[in-house]
Design a protein around this motif. Structure first.
Motif, PDB file in Angstrom:
ATOM      1  N   LEU A  95       1.251   5.240  -0.009  1.00 31.62           N
ATOM      2  CA  LEU A  95       0.492   6.442   0.334  1.00 31.62           C
ATOM      3  C   LEU A  95       1.284   7.676  -0.049  1.00 31.62           C
ATOM      4  CD1 LEU A  95      -1.872   7.934   1.756  1.00 31.62           C
ATOM      5  CD2 LEU A  95      -0.498   7.833   3.841  1.00 31.62           C
TER       6      LEU A  95
ATOM      7  N   GLU B  29      -1.576  -1.251  -4.009  1.00 35.83           N
ATOM      8  CA  GLU B  29      -2.627  -0.232  -4.041  1.00 35.83           C
ATOM      9  C   GLU B  29      -1.967   1.112  -3.835  1.00 35.83           C
ATOM     10  OE1 GLU B  29      -6.477   1.134  -1.398  1.00 35.83           O
ATOM     11  OE2 GLU B  29      -5.911  -0.985  -1.417  1.00 35.83           O
TER      12      GLU B  29
ATOM     13  N   THR C  83      -4.269   5.618   7.842  1.00 38.25           N
ATOM     14  CA  THR C  83      -4.275   4.633   6.761  1.00 38.25           C
ATOM     15  C   THR C  83      -3.695   3.306   7.234  1.00 38.25           C
ATOM     16  OG1 THR C  83      -4.073   6.420   5.142  1.00 38.25           O
ATOM     17  CG2 THR C  83      -3.560   4.186   4.380  1.00 38.25           C
TER      18      THR C  83
ATOM     19  N   LYS D 140      -3.909  11.042  -0.646  1.00 36.90           N
ATOM     20  CA  LYS D 140      -4.743  11.729   0.339  1.00 36.90           C
ATOM     21  C   LYS D 140      -4.202  13.125   0.555  1.00 36.90           C
ATOM     22  CE  LYS D 140      -6.515   7.838   2.936  1.00 36.90           C
ATOM     23  NZ  LYS D 140      -6.759   7.293   4.250  1.00 36.90           N
TER      24      LYS D 140
ATOM     25  N   TYR E 161       0.863  -1.178   0.000  1.00 38.04           N
ATOM     26  CA  TYR E 161       0.000   0.000   0.000  1.00 38.04           C
ATOM     27  C   TYR E 161       0.901   1.230   0.000  1.00 38.04           C
ATOM     28  CZ  TYR E 161      -3.542  -3.341   1.377  1.00 38.04           C
ATOM     29  OH  TYR E 161      -4.386  -4.423   1.420  1.00 38.04           O
TER      30      TYR E 161
ATOM     31  N   ILE F  58      -2.478   5.011  -3.015  1.00 39.00           N
ATOM     32  CA  ILE F  58      -3.457   5.852  -2.328  1.00 39.00           C
ATOM     33  C   ILE F  58      -2.949   7.288  -2.321  1.00 39.00           C
ATOM     34  CG2 ILE F  58      -4.669   6.241  -0.145  1.00 39.00           C
ATOM     35  CD1 ILE F  58      -3.835   3.267   0.544  1.00 39.00           C
TER      36      ILE F  58
END
Length: 131
Positions: free
Chosen positions: A42, A66, A81, A70, A40, A68
């Motif tokens: 971020l 994934e 997260t 933000k 993941y 992400i």
């Protein structure tokens, strides 16, 4: 062993720019292969920078990953997260670039280590000298 079900290790990689991510990405990918990890990534951005698809599309990451994006306070978004995704390991890089301190300050890593509910692996970013 028969009947043992393996579970993918969720690994979380917060980053502020492509150079810092490229610095730790080879090791992250080795760890992810060794532990069949779900990755993941971020990227916490200023509001005006959100939806920066070019940044993510430039990353060449294979397997379960994934990405992400933000907007918000960097520390809060990292910790939130990590909790929401039930992360087992956070991997991040430190650096001392003054221009980027507002996004991922060098003092952020100790705060993530202190406040995270999971393990945190921190790499010291060593800038490459110009050739």
């Amino acid at each position: 062993v028969t009947g043992v079900q393996t579970c993918a290790l969720p690994i979380f990689i917060p980053f502020d720019n492509k150079q810092n991510l490229e610095h730790i990405l080879p090791l992250v990918l080795q760890i992810s292969q060794a532990f069949t990890a779900n990755l993941y990534f971020l990227h916490v951005l200023e509001k005006e920078e959100l939806n920066n698809d070019k940044f993510f599309s430039s990353l060449n990451i294979q397997g379960h990953a994934e990405k992400i994006e933000k907007g918000g306070q960097v520390l809060d978004e990292i910790l939130k997260t990590a909790r929401d995704k039930k992360i087992d390991l956070i991997v991040m890089s430190t650096h001392a670039e003054k221009a980027r301190e507002k996004l991922l300050p060098s003092g952020l890593s100790p705060l993530v280590v202190r406040h995270s509910t999971c393990s945190v692996l921190v790499f010291k970013h060593v800038p490459q000298s110009p050739d």
